[in-house]
Design a protein around this motif. Structure first.
Motif, PDB file in Angstrom:
ATOM      1  N   ASN A 224      13.339   7.994 -39.264  1.00 57.52           N
ATOM      2  CA  ASN A 224      14.261   7.525 -38.219  1.00 57.52           C
ATOM      3  C   ASN A 224      14.712   6.090 -38.480  1.00 57.52           C
ATOM      4  O   ASN A 224      15.867   5.734 -38.226  1.00 57.52           O
ATOM      5  CB  ASN A 224      13.590   7.614 -36.846  1.00 57.52           C
ATOM      6  CG  ASN A 224      13.438   9.041 -36.354  1.00 57.52           C
ATOM      7  OD1 ASN A 224      14.100   9.945 -36.851  1.00 57.52           O
ATOM      8  ND2 ASN A 224      12.562   9.255 -35.393  1.00 57.52           N
ATOM      9  N   ARG A 225      13.801   5.284 -38.973  1.00 55.14           N
ATOM     10  CA  ARG A 225      14.114   3.875 -39.225  1.00 55.14           C
ATOM     11  C   ARG A 225      15.086   3.717 -40.405  1.00 55.14           C
ATOM     12  O   ARG A 225      16.065   2.966 -40.323  1.00 55.14           O
ATOM     13  CB  ARG A 225      12.826   3.116 -39.515  1.00 55.14           C
ATOM     14  CG  ARG A 225      13.007   1.615 -39.772  1.00 55.14           C
ATOM     15  CD  ARG A 225      13.295   0.855 -38.504  1.00 55.14           C
ATOM     16  NE  ARG A 225      13.264  -0.595 -38.731  1.00 55.14           N
ATOM     17  CZ  ARG A 225      13.468  -1.494 -37.779  1.00 55.14           C
ATOM     18  NH1 ARG A 225      13.702  -1.123 -36.538  1.00 55.14           N
ATOM     19  NH2 ARG A 225      13.428  -2.780 -38.058  1.00 55.14           N
ATOM     20  N   HIS A 229      20.331   5.157 -45.258  1.00 57.36           N
ATOM     21  CA  HIS A 229      20.593   3.918 -45.989  1.00 57.36           C
ATOM     22  C   HIS A 229      19.889   3.915 -47.350  1.00 57.36           C
ATOM     23  O   HIS A 229      18.791   4.468 -47.483  1.00 57.36           O
ATOM     24  CB  HIS A 229      20.147   2.711 -45.160  1.00 57.36           C
ATOM     25  CG  HIS A 229      20.924   2.537 -43.896  1.00 57.36           C
ATOM     26  ND1 HIS A 229      22.035   1.731 -43.810  1.00 57.36           N
ATOM     27  CD2 HIS A 229      20.774   3.103 -42.670  1.00 57.36           C
ATOM     28  CE1 HIS A 229      22.535   1.796 -42.586  1.00 57.36           C
ATOM     29  NE2 HIS A 229      21.786   2.613 -41.878  1.00 57.36           N
ATOM     30  N   PRO A 230      20.473   3.300 -48.362  1.00 58.56           N
ATOM     31  CA  PRO A 230      19.796   3.176 -49.662  1.00 58.56           C
ATOM     32  C   PRO A 230      18.451   2.484 -49.481  1.00 58.56           C
ATOM     33  O   PRO A 230      18.369   1.442 -48.818  1.00 58.56           O
ATOM     34  CB  PRO A 230      20.753   2.319 -50.490  1.00 58.56           C
ATOM     35  CG  PRO A 230      22.091   2.495 -49.839  1.00 58.56           C
ATOM     36  CD  PRO A 230      21.814   2.669 -48.374  1.00 58.56           C
ATOM     37  N   ALA A 231      17.412   3.076 -50.055  1.00 53.89           N
ATOM     38  CA  ALA A 231      16.057   2.589 -49.786  1.00 53.89           C
ATOM     39  C   ALA A 231      15.302   2.276 -51.071  1.00 53.89           C
ATOM     40  O   ALA A 231      15.523   2.904 -52.118  1.00 53.89           O
ATOM     41  CB  ALA A 231      15.278   3.625 -48.978  1.00 53.89           C
ATOM     42  N   GLY A 270      13.876  13.410 -48.757  1.00 58.34           N
ATOM     43  CA  GLY A 270      15.020  13.388 -47.852  1.00 58.34           C
ATOM     44  C   GLY A 270      15.605  12.004 -47.666  1.00 58.34           C
ATOM     45  O   GLY A 270      16.745  11.872 -47.212  1.00 58.34           O
ATOM     46  N   LEU A 271      14.840  10.971 -48.006  1.00 61.56           N
ATOM     47  CA  LEU A 271      15.381   9.615 -47.932  1.00 61.56           C
ATOM     48  C   LEU A 271      16.326   9.359 -49.111  1.00 61.56           C
ATOM     49  O   LEU A 271      16.182   9.943 -50.186  1.00 61.56           O
ATOM     50  CB  LEU A 271      14.259   8.581 -47.958  1.00 61.56           C
ATOM     51  CG  LEU A 271      13.318   8.513 -46.756  1.00 61.56           C
ATOM     52  CD1 LEU A 271      12.323   7.372 -46.943  1.00 61.56           C
ATOM     53  CD2 LEU A 271      14.081   8.348 -45.451  1.00 61.56           C
ATOM     54  N   ASN A 272      17.249   8.449 -48.893  1.00 55.47           N
ATOM     55  CA  ASN A 272      18.189   8.069 -49.950  1.00 55.47           C
ATOM     56  C   ASN A 272      17.574   6.944 -50.784  1.00 55.47           C
ATOM     57  O   ASN A 272      18.080   5.833 -50.845  1.00 55.47           O
ATOM     58  CB  ASN A 272      19.513   7.622 -49.319  1.00 55.47           C
ATOM     59  CG  ASN A 272      20.564   7.265 -50.343  1.00 55.47           C
ATOM     60  OD1 ASN A 272      20.508   7.694 -51.498  1.00 55.47           O
ATOM     61  ND2 ASN A 272      21.538   6.472 -49.946  1.00 55.47           N
ATOM     62  N   PHE A 273      16.453   7.256 -51.435  1.00 63.15           N
ATOM     63  CA  PHE A 273      15.736   6.243 -52.195  1.00 63.15           C
ATOM     64  C   PHE A 273      16.423   5.990 -53.539  1.00 63.15           C
ATOM     65  O   PHE A 273      16.953   6.886 -54.170  1.00 63.15           O
ATOM     66  CB  PHE A 273      14.278   6.650 -52.413  1.00 63.15           C
ATOM     67  CG  PHE A 273      14.106   7.993 -53.077  1.00 63.15           C
ATOM     68  CD1 PHE A 273      14.156   8.108 -54.455  1.00 63.15           C
ATOM     69  CD2 PHE A 273      13.896   9.134 -52.321  1.00 63.15           C
ATOM     70  CE1 PHE A 273      14.004   9.332 -55.069  1.00 63.15           C
ATOM     71  CE2 PHE A 273      13.746  10.373 -52.924  1.00 63.15           C
ATOM     72  CZ  PHE A 273      13.802  10.469 -54.303  1.00 63.15           C
TER      73      PHE A 273
END
Length: 328
Positions: A224-225, A229-231, A270-273
């Motif tokens: 959620n945080r 966004h690119p991570a 699932g994060l945009n790492f």
């Protein structure tokens, strides 16, 4: 396509030690990820020896295999990767080392290759973040660590392994509104130590809170945080309890179990790492190489995330092609 040497055909004790027995080649051609070491440790405040961390992790990693059964994926069905070797560091000169890190990562990031960076003490992450911000702008930070590393200085020095994230905020490298720190614990000098980290804009989940709300809720809050966004993911091995990872510079009791640590990484899917680092492995204190086992498997899970991301992209393209064919 670069992939590891087959250990069912060639014994693991043969050849030069590279991560997972990948080819050791400094290339950005035909690769989706690179494993790179940054063996710098002269910004550590207590124990030193983290310069040996990258090779220590590589030494154990020869036992790792390409298929991840829990994630049900063969990494190299979807990814090509190499052991990129080490970025040259300047012992005792952190600023020139930062320049080398930026220059070393720049050609990798220009090709949108995902680096898995092995430290080294945690000061190297400031150099990493400078390179990522140059490419992507301020990135969301996901930090797994016993310490927030947001001190203003150590011994009057602004650039130490306990200060990188304060410097990164000051330099505008981190999108703090989408950044989160997990696992903070241990004694402090006072309540302001943690309050100041939150005042910088970070969401903080202490290990005490982690245990109260559970891993599912923790990782829900991470997603959620960060959002889309690119991570950048930074994993300090002292996030893990010293009973599972004793080989580190500033161990703290009551940390994550080895199971929870691996699961935290898996649930980053699932994060945009855009990249990862794994820091603070200290070989001289690693009895039985248990820290190397932990660190190598964390890096393996990070690479698995890259494969899962590529798998999803390929399935999306395939589905689109099938839709177009059906329409024709």
């Amino acid at each position: 396509m670069y992939q590891p040497k087959d250990s069912s055909l060639s014994p693991r004790f043969c050849g030069v030690r590279t991560f997972m027995r990948l080819e050791q080649i400094t290339t950005t051609d035909n690769v989706d990820f690179v494993v790179a070491g940054v063996p710098f440790d002269t910004a550590a405040s207590y124990r030193t020896g983290q310069r040996g961390g990258p090779q220590h992790i590589r030494n154990f990693s020869v036992l790792l295999r390409p298929y991840n059964p829990d994630q049900d994926i063969n990494i190299f069905d979807y990814c090509s990767g190499v052991d990129y070797g080490d970025i040259d560091v300047i012992p005792g000169n952190i600023h020139r080392t930062y320049e080398n890190i930026q220059n070393g990562l720049r050609p990798i990031l220009e090709r949108e290759i995902t680096p898995v960076i092995l430290g080294g003490d945690h000061s190297i992450t400031l150099g990493n973040l400078r390179a990522f911000a140059e490419k992507y702008g301020p990135v969301a930070l996901v930090l797994f660590d016993a310490h927030a590393d947001t001190w203003d200085n150590y011994y009057g020095e602004k650039y130490m392994h306990g200060t990188p994230f304060r410097r990164a905020v000051e330099e505008g490298l981190i999108d703090v509104e989408h950044s989160i720190m997990v696992g903070m614990r241990g004694s402090l000098y006072g309540p302001n130590d943690m309050n100041e980290t939150r005042e910088l804009g970070f969401e903080v989940i202490t290990m005490s809170e982690f245990r109260k709300i559970g891993l599912d809720e923790v990782m829900k809050r991470v997603h959620n945080r960060v959002g889309s966004h690119p991570a950048f993911i930074s994993f300090d091995i002292d996030f893990v309890d010293p009973s599972f990872a004793p080989g580190t510079g500033t161990p703290e009791v009551c940390g994550a179990t080895n199971v929870d640590a691996i699961e935290c990484v898996r649930r980053l899917h699932g994060l945009n790492f855009k990249g990862f680092d794994l820091v603070e492995v200290l070989p001289p204190y690693d009895s039985g190489e248990v820290t190397a086992v932990m660190a190598a498997n964390i890096a393996h899970e990070m690479i698995t995330l890259i494969a899962l991301k590529k798998q999803k992209e390929q399935e999306k393209v395939k589905k689109k092609d099938e839709t177009i064919t059906a329409a024709e």
